[in-house]
Design a protein around this motif. Structure first.
Motif, PDB file in Angstrom:
ATOM      1  N   GLN A 151       1.975   1.827  -3.444  1.00  9.06           N
ATOM      2  CA  GLN A 151       0.879   2.378  -4.249  1.00  9.06           C
ATOM      3  C   GLN A 151       0.744   3.890  -4.017  1.00  9.06           C
ATOM      4  O   GLN A 151       0.609   4.663  -4.968  1.00  9.06           O
ATOM      5  CB  GLN A 151      -0.400   1.632  -3.862  1.00  9.06           C
ATOM      6  CG  GLN A 151      -1.632   2.032  -4.622  1.00  9.06           C
ATOM      7  CD  GLN A 151      -2.853   1.198  -4.192  1.00  9.06           C
ATOM      8  OE1 GLN A 151      -2.721   0.046  -3.762  1.00  9.06           O
ATOM      9  NE2 GLN A 151      -4.028   1.782  -4.303  1.00  9.06           N
ATOM     10  N   LEU A 152       0.831   4.307  -2.765  1.00  8.42           N
ATOM     11  CA  LEU A 152       0.711   5.728  -2.431  1.00  8.42           C
ATOM     12  C   LEU A 152       1.877   6.528  -3.008  1.00  8.42           C
ATOM     13  O   LEU A 152       1.700   7.640  -3.510  1.00  8.42           O
ATOM     14  CB  LEU A 152       0.631   5.917  -0.912  1.00  8.42           C
ATOM     15  CG  LEU A 152      -0.558   5.234  -0.230  1.00  8.42           C
ATOM     16  CD1 LEU A 152      -0.431   5.335   1.293  1.00  8.42           C
ATOM     17  CD2 LEU A 152      -1.882   5.816  -0.692  1.00  8.42           C
TER      18      LEU A 152
ATOM     19  N   TYR B 185      -0.172   6.937   8.470  1.00  6.18           N
ATOM     20  CA  TYR B 185      -0.204   7.885   7.351  1.00  6.18           C
ATOM     21  C   TYR B 185      -0.600   9.266   7.849  1.00  6.18           C
ATOM     22  O   TYR B 185      -1.583   9.412   8.562  1.00  6.18           O
ATOM     23  CB  TYR B 185      -1.220   7.374   6.310  1.00  6.18           C
ATOM     24  CG  TYR B 185      -1.205   8.123   5.002  1.00  6.18           C
ATOM     25  CD1 TYR B 185      -0.086   8.076   4.172  1.00  6.18           C
ATOM     26  CD2 TYR B 185      -2.305   8.861   4.584  1.00  6.18           C
ATOM     27  CE1 TYR B 185      -0.073   8.754   2.955  1.00  6.18           C
ATOM     28  CE2 TYR B 185      -2.307   9.539   3.374  1.00  6.18           C
ATOM     29  CZ  TYR B 185      -1.193   9.478   2.569  1.00  6.18           C
ATOM     30  OH  TYR B 185      -1.174  10.146   1.371  1.00  6.18           O
ATOM     31  N   PHE B 186       0.166  10.252   7.451  1.00 10.88           N
ATOM     32  CA  PHE B 186      -0.170  11.640   7.784  1.00 10.88           C
ATOM     33  C   PHE B 186      -0.379  12.397   6.492  1.00 10.88           C
ATOM     34  O   PHE B 186       0.517  12.425   5.645  1.00 10.88           O
ATOM     35  CB  PHE B 186       0.960  12.289   8.591  1.00 10.88           C
ATOM     36  CG  PHE B 186       0.667  13.724   8.949  1.00 10.88           C
ATOM     37  CD1 PHE B 186       0.073  14.038  10.169  1.00 10.88           C
ATOM     38  CD2 PHE B 186       0.959  14.765   8.067  1.00 10.88           C
ATOM     39  CE1 PHE B 186      -0.218  15.361  10.503  1.00 10.88           C
ATOM     40  CE2 PHE B 186       0.668  16.088   8.396  1.00 10.88           C
ATOM     41  CZ  PHE B 186       0.077  16.382   9.618  1.00 10.88           C
TER      42      PHE B 186
ATOM     43  N   HIS C 220      -1.094  16.057   5.003  1.00 16.87           N
ATOM     44  CA  HIS C 220      -1.179  17.487   5.292  1.00 16.87           C
ATOM     45  C   HIS C 220      -2.375  18.124   4.591  1.00 16.87           C
ATOM     46  O   HIS C 220      -2.803  19.224   4.946  1.00 16.87           O
ATOM     47  CB  HIS C 220       0.110  18.187   4.856  1.00 16.87           C
ATOM     48  CG  HIS C 220       0.234  19.589   5.352  1.00 16.87           C
ATOM     49  ND1 HIS C 220       0.365  19.888   6.683  1.00 16.87           N
ATOM     50  CD2 HIS C 220       0.213  20.789   4.705  1.00 16.87           C
ATOM     51  CE1 HIS C 220       0.443  21.198   6.839  1.00 16.87           C
ATOM     52  NE2 HIS C 220       0.344  21.769   5.652  1.00 16.87           N
TER      53      HIS C 220
ATOM     54  N   ASN D 167       9.094  10.989   4.512  1.00 17.29           N
ATOM     55  CA  ASN D 167       8.483  12.310   4.663  1.00 17.29           C
ATOM     56  C   ASN D 167       8.466  13.025   3.329  1.00 17.29           C
ATOM     57  O   ASN D 167       9.532  13.314   2.768  1.00 17.29           O
ATOM     58  CB  ASN D 167       9.268  13.176   5.654  1.00 17.29           C
ATOM     59  CG  ASN D 167       9.417  12.551   7.023  1.00 17.29           C
ATOM     60  OD1 ASN D 167      10.508  12.523   7.581  1.00 17.29           O
ATOM     61  ND2 ASN D 167       8.328  12.026   7.564  1.00 17.29           N
ATOM     62  N   GLY D 168       7.301  13.317   2.828  1.00 12.77           N
ATOM     63  CA  GLY D 168       7.178  14.061   1.580  1.00 12.77           C
ATOM     64  C   GLY D 168       6.556  15.421   1.830  1.00 12.77           C
ATOM     65  O   GLY D 168       6.122  15.734   2.938  1.00 12.77           O
ATOM     66  N   GLU D 169       6.523  16.179   0.775  1.00 13.71           N
ATOM     67  CA  GLU D 169       5.976  17.537   0.820  1.00 13.71           C
ATOM     68  C   GLU D 169       4.526  17.534   1.335  1.00 13.71           C
ATOM     69  O   GLU D 169       4.137  18.391   2.120  1.00 13.71           O
ATOM     70  CB  GLU D 169       6.000  18.052  -0.623  1.00 13.71           C
ATOM     71  CG  GLU D 169       5.675  19.472  -0.843  1.00 13.71           C
ATOM     72  CD  GLU D 169       5.693  19.754  -2.360  1.00 13.71           C
ATOM     73  OE1 GLU D 169       6.002  18.828  -3.152  1.00 13.71           O
ATOM     74  OE2 GLU D 169       5.395  20.904  -2.734  1.00 13.71           O
TER      75      GLU D 169
ATOM     76  N   ARG E   4       1.296  10.697  -4.043  1.00 13.14           N
ATOM     77  CA  ARG E   4       0.561  11.318  -2.942  1.00 13.14           C
ATOM     78  C   ARG E   4       1.456  12.094  -1.981  1.00 13.14           C
ATOM     79  O   ARG E   4       0.986  12.967  -1.266  1.00 13.14           O
ATOM     80  CB  ARG E   4      -0.130  10.232  -2.100  1.00 13.14           C
ATOM     81  CG  ARG E   4      -1.041   9.368  -2.903  1.00 13.14           C
ATOM     82  CD  ARG E   4      -2.437   9.509  -2.405  1.00 13.14           C
ATOM     83  NE  ARG E   4      -3.271   8.465  -2.963  1.00 13.14           N
ATOM     84  CZ  ARG E   4      -4.514   8.262  -2.582  1.00 13.14           C
ATOM     85  NH1 ARG E   4      -5.049   8.997  -1.631  1.00 13.14           N
ATOM     86  NH2 ARG E   4      -5.239   7.313  -3.125  1.00 13.14           N
TER      87      ARG E   4
ATOM     88  N   LEU F 126       0.839  -1.201   0.000  1.00 11.83           N
ATOM     89  CA  LEU F 126       0.000   0.000   0.000  1.00 11.83           C
ATOM     90  C   LEU F 126       0.880   1.260   0.000  1.00 11.83           C
ATOM     91  O   LEU F 126       0.582   2.242  -0.690  1.00 11.83           O
ATOM     92  CB  LEU F 126      -0.936  -0.018   1.212  1.00 11.83           C
ATOM     93  CG  LEU F 126      -1.843   1.193   1.409  1.00 11.83           C
ATOM     94  CD1 LEU F 126      -2.728   1.448   0.198  1.00 11.83           C
ATOM     95  CD2 LEU F 126      -2.708   1.022   2.666  1.00 11.83           C
TER      96      LEU F 126
ATOM     97  N   SER G  84       3.242  11.854   4.838  1.00 10.66           N
ATOM     98  CA  SER G  84       4.292  10.994   5.380  1.00 10.66           C
ATOM     99  C   SER G  84       3.724   9.612   5.650  1.00 10.66           C
ATOM    100  O   SER G  84       2.522   9.455   5.879  1.00 10.66           O
ATOM    101  CB  SER G  84       4.857  11.586   6.674  1.00 10.66           C
ATOM    102  OG  SER G  84       5.666  12.706   6.423  1.00 10.66           O
TER     103      SER G  84
END
Lengths: 366, 366, 366, 366
Positions: free
Chosen positions: B130-131, B276-277, B279, B258-260, B136, B127, B263
């Motif tokens: 996939q994200l 999953y976080f 923003h 950690n992405g823009e 994402r 998963l 996370s």
């Protein structure tokens, strides 16, 4: 930080038995209006806009420095020369040269001094220290710590000015290395002893930002992220990491220590808990234990509420104020002194050098 | 590993619609007695003590290598030459030279092949993939991963022999770098793309151990702990760490990205959850979400039980067997192929080189 | 449930040393096509559409009932009369009268029997039993348990038919009381002894639903939610609750037990963990411990993987199959027998009576 | 409680903009020495040992009652008659008769009044209220709440006296029903509306204890544990439970609310978090979200520290003081008023009646 410190001085005397009751004498700010409003809200007796007046005042025994980093050295040195007790926000100076001058000044003057590395005095962290000092963990193999935030991800955020001086290297000295990692390093050396050498990398993800005051788009000169490998004097290995680009984390300061017999984990986001694994437990029932550090026999907690009722961030400052005033009563400084804080600056300096040189760097003073 | 793989082949055909139904033809082990006992328990039709017989057998279509690392290259190369489909436990070879020979053999022979980097196919990890693939997270800033164990802390533990070959470099190739970090690296590159360069440190905490067979006290020649800083091709920064000296952790394989915009965090100890976080959530209600990856629309889960009922470790192997057999039906290999696994070996090799040279090392093939 | 049981029989002999190796002889379903497809997927030797054929077959030693609740009594009684070993899905019958007939039949025939209250054999739950039996908790004060789901909240969901017979009282007997609370009650009495009396309330939130087959909108006659207060024979107090209207929970079966010396908590959503609080721990370090029940000395776990690697829901059935076959080898039944399951039915019956009468109700058989 | 309230009054004016700055005028205690010591520590201007002096004093505008329950009614009625603003610790009286007299007194006198049901103003709880009021959860199906402690398990603990008056029914009124469940009920009715009827059970586990002052072993006349089923006016079902015999819990006050669209969970042991499940989330990514309620847009939090830094138990009192003083400035009372608190007393009374009669009991005033 003015509110945090003022609150600490006031509450320390309500909740602790102290040899002195602090009096909020004078608040100093370059902006008179803000100073007056603050004085009214907090009950300061008077207001100044020039900090030099405080060093000259007979009514002032103790000067507490909570201004931006580029002012620390000058004020602290003058205060020490004037024979004042000095408390200073972390980091000490913007660089080791400034910090060394500050250490020299307080030691020459023989004045009590401390640096607000407040996290040491969160009860769960103090409990970790107690467990380490009792040797409960045995030989230490690993130390793992990080400080993750996410408040500078937007490229629209400007740099500089009153609110955003932390993004301006000329004021702040460094980025996350001095702002965040300094906390990780202070706690780590307090708990696990000196750091010998480091290999680091830093990154500035957003290269140019508008300046908040001038409106000019200028290069960003602080480190947005900083990570390093380290070896402690006791032979343990460490990873350190701090960033303002970890989406989802506001102030995720964590540390984990793995020893021969036991391990410890702590997290600022749930600061009232300490996670503890004891290999000495019966094998069938071994597991990580979540200690709700709110009992009367936990560090500092007998001064607060009944078991189960948690305290917060601000209490770490209250504890440091109480410990410092207690120590003052015995003619001593409370840890961390300027000298101890200088050791932290030597590590942050080695980190930045290593990131620039792409080499392992020995920490100065070791 | 024999049980894990046998179970995977059997259950794959019960829970998935597959183009082939695997037949457990022959089990091979140097020890005939153990082979026979295993064959009886699992329903293998026959037993061999010399793996060469399998490469020569007309009845065998697929050879699955689950023996110690020092046998991987020889068996795989022979199997490929004999035109067999080849599946191999990770890591591929003990070193890049062995791995390159293996890649060359399967590609020359044109046989389907895969390496059992099973963790990719835990539904929560799939998963995450996939994200990531859907973009994402936006620009990726940080990757943070570790694999912590504590089973070799006792200095009484011997090295070598059948059970403890992972502590013998001549058999295992490396210590935790190839055993544990290889998993972290495989997942990381699958999710976040190629790694450019690394700065590493390794440690062997217990320097000498008794050999399990000879009884001689000998130097330990594997790495007990290994940590490195890395930069990915996409500009993100990473920390990797593995050890067998982290008291309290049995198999704590975790990763955080950690992405823009978002996370992700995952932990093998609760493998059925993905944290999953986002923003993009309404600001008042932002937080880390614990996704119980057991719904029918989660990867692989429609083949299992009703929502809320978790699967375990072994299912990652079942999924890989199912995907591989599915791919075979289409005349293809399922990822990771030997070639992809070689890329992981290039990173582990760079890690060991960096630890030895105390320099940043570029990853080969980049 | 056919897949769960078939998988259990097959895997039990791969992972346990058993006196018998189960043979999947005949699968029986009213729908021949489905039976044949299932037989092919799972390797059943033959297919039947009339369950009476199985009771008459010389080749069949054991009949395992996994059909809807309204068929349990008739099949079980016939199977027992034919001298077959009988395993039955829970609950036993739709009501105490049916269940009593089933108990009478197996006891008269002297055949081994068991009911699939599978959750007892999740290793963490078995560990809880072990701790209770060893008296580790001391006097028990409180038992607290719930089973929360959210799959029937939509008013568009139809009732009845093959897939939704659980919403039809004529087939299911009851709603959540027999479907979910029966599990809570079975575990509770196994761990904490007999329940004396109950005060209950039930609710049907959606009063009318379309029938899946007839298309008619009809009254809903099962309980959507059921909660009760209880007193155990040992003096402890309990709360029980089950619902299919708890948004956010798929299968949140939890129990907590508070004793004089220690407390236990378990949760099906993380079934591989047991939370344990031991007041005997040193006061400074007391806390809830999260035991990752994956070590070799934990119940059943030596049969599975290395420490840290979790198993899942299906393994509870495998363990029950293994225990039952083991007991059979010694000429015995494995717990829970039909008679023990009848005690659970007496409690669910008291719950429904109390909800109807709004009175405290004594449990029959007490 | 004296410290909690004094701290609240002092800090409210430092952290909030208020129409009044509270002055700590007079502290009253039967024990003059304790009063004087407290006055010195907290800066009270004067000391009294007879509370009647305060009702007569022209310098006193507001009387805050933080003494044991058996004094609430008399003081509050006299204070109201004297035209003082009245704040009272919970529960209001020891029984509905006392509480009704108190309500009558403040309403007749037209004085502002409030009861310290402080938990409403923990930011996470206030956020829950906001979500409920916005209708985010849709139709409510379930409310589930408990308050678990473990401090009276030892049979050696005496009853009565200054420290242990909570174990003496003549002073406290009731045991956990009025002490703990009153909090659960206040929050529940605030969030979810009126409670219609209850079925309860109570228990006194330790039947006799030594009296702390007389030394006599006497019957224990308070409830150690209390649990009840309830139906709310809005059709939702509830379970309530409180005990001082739940080993491992210091002050585990939790509530969970399940609605058609979303669910909420909160726990006093991690009071700065709110757990939220939103079924409206994309199905692939649904899960319970842990909201760290420390952002500037969360209730009350803009007055405190930067995001990620938590506040504690005492802040709930500070918020109530601030809200009350704010309301006073507008000539109003802040919720909960005495009248609202009376509704809570009606529920606790119904609970005790139901436990005695073993019948469902309708709540008075409904």
């Amino acid at each position: 930080m003015g509110r945090t410190h003022s609150n600490a001085f006031l509450k320390a005397s309500h909740f602790f038995e102290l040899p002195f009751t602090p009096v909020l004498k004078t608040i100093c700010s370059r902006n008179r209006e803000r100073a007056e409003s603050f004085a009214k809200q907090w009950g300061y007796e008077s207001v100044e806009t020039d900090w030099r007046k405080l060093t000259e005042s007979r009514d002032v025994d103790l000067i507490d420095i909570a201004s931006p980093n580029d002012t620390h050295a000058e004020i602290a040195v003058a205060a020490a020369k004037a024979g004042k007790t000095v408390m200073c926000e972390k980091p000490l100076g913007r660089n080791p040269a400034e910090s060394e001058a500050m250490v020299k000044a307080v030691e020459l003057a023989g004045v009590a001094n401390t640096v607000w590395y407040n996290y040491r005095r969160i009860p769960a962290v103090s409990l970790a220290k107690q467990l380490m000092d009792e040797g409960r963990l045995g030989t230490i193999f690993h130390y793992r710590t990080k400080f993750l935030q996410d408040w500078t991800i937007s490229s629209d955020l400007p740099q500089g000015g009153t609110a955003l001086w932390r993004l301006d290297a000329s004021v702040a000295g460094t980025g996350v290395t001095g702002d965040l990692l300094a906390h990780n390093i202070d706690t780590a050396m307090w708990l696990n002893g000196p750091i010998e050498e480091v290999s680091a990398m830093t990154e500035t993800f957003i290269k140019r930002r508008k300046h908040q005051i001038t409106g000019q788009v200028e290069p960003v000169n602080i480190d947005d992220a900083s990570a390093f490998l380290a070896r402690f004097q006791n032979g343990s290995l460490a990873t350190f990491e701090a960033t303002r680009y970890a989406r989802g984390h506001k102030a995720l300061y964590t540390f984990e220590i793995n020893g021969e017999h036991a391990s410890i984990f702590w997290d600022l986001h749930d600061l009232h808990r300490l996670e503890y694994f004891d290999h000495g437990d019966e094998s069938l029932l071994r597991g990580w234990k979540s200690i709700h550090v709110t009992d009367g026999d936990h560090p500092y907690m007998k001064h607060w509420w009944v078991p189960g009722l948690q305290i917060g961030y601000e209490h770490s400052f209250i504890h440091q104020a109480a410990d410092f005033l207690q120590a003052l009563g015995e003619g001593k400084s409370a840890s961390p002194t300027f000298r101890e804080a200088l050791m932290t600056d030597y590590v942050t300096d080695a980190v930045l050098q290593s990131a620039a040189s792409r080499q392992w760097v020995k920490v100065r003073g070791r």
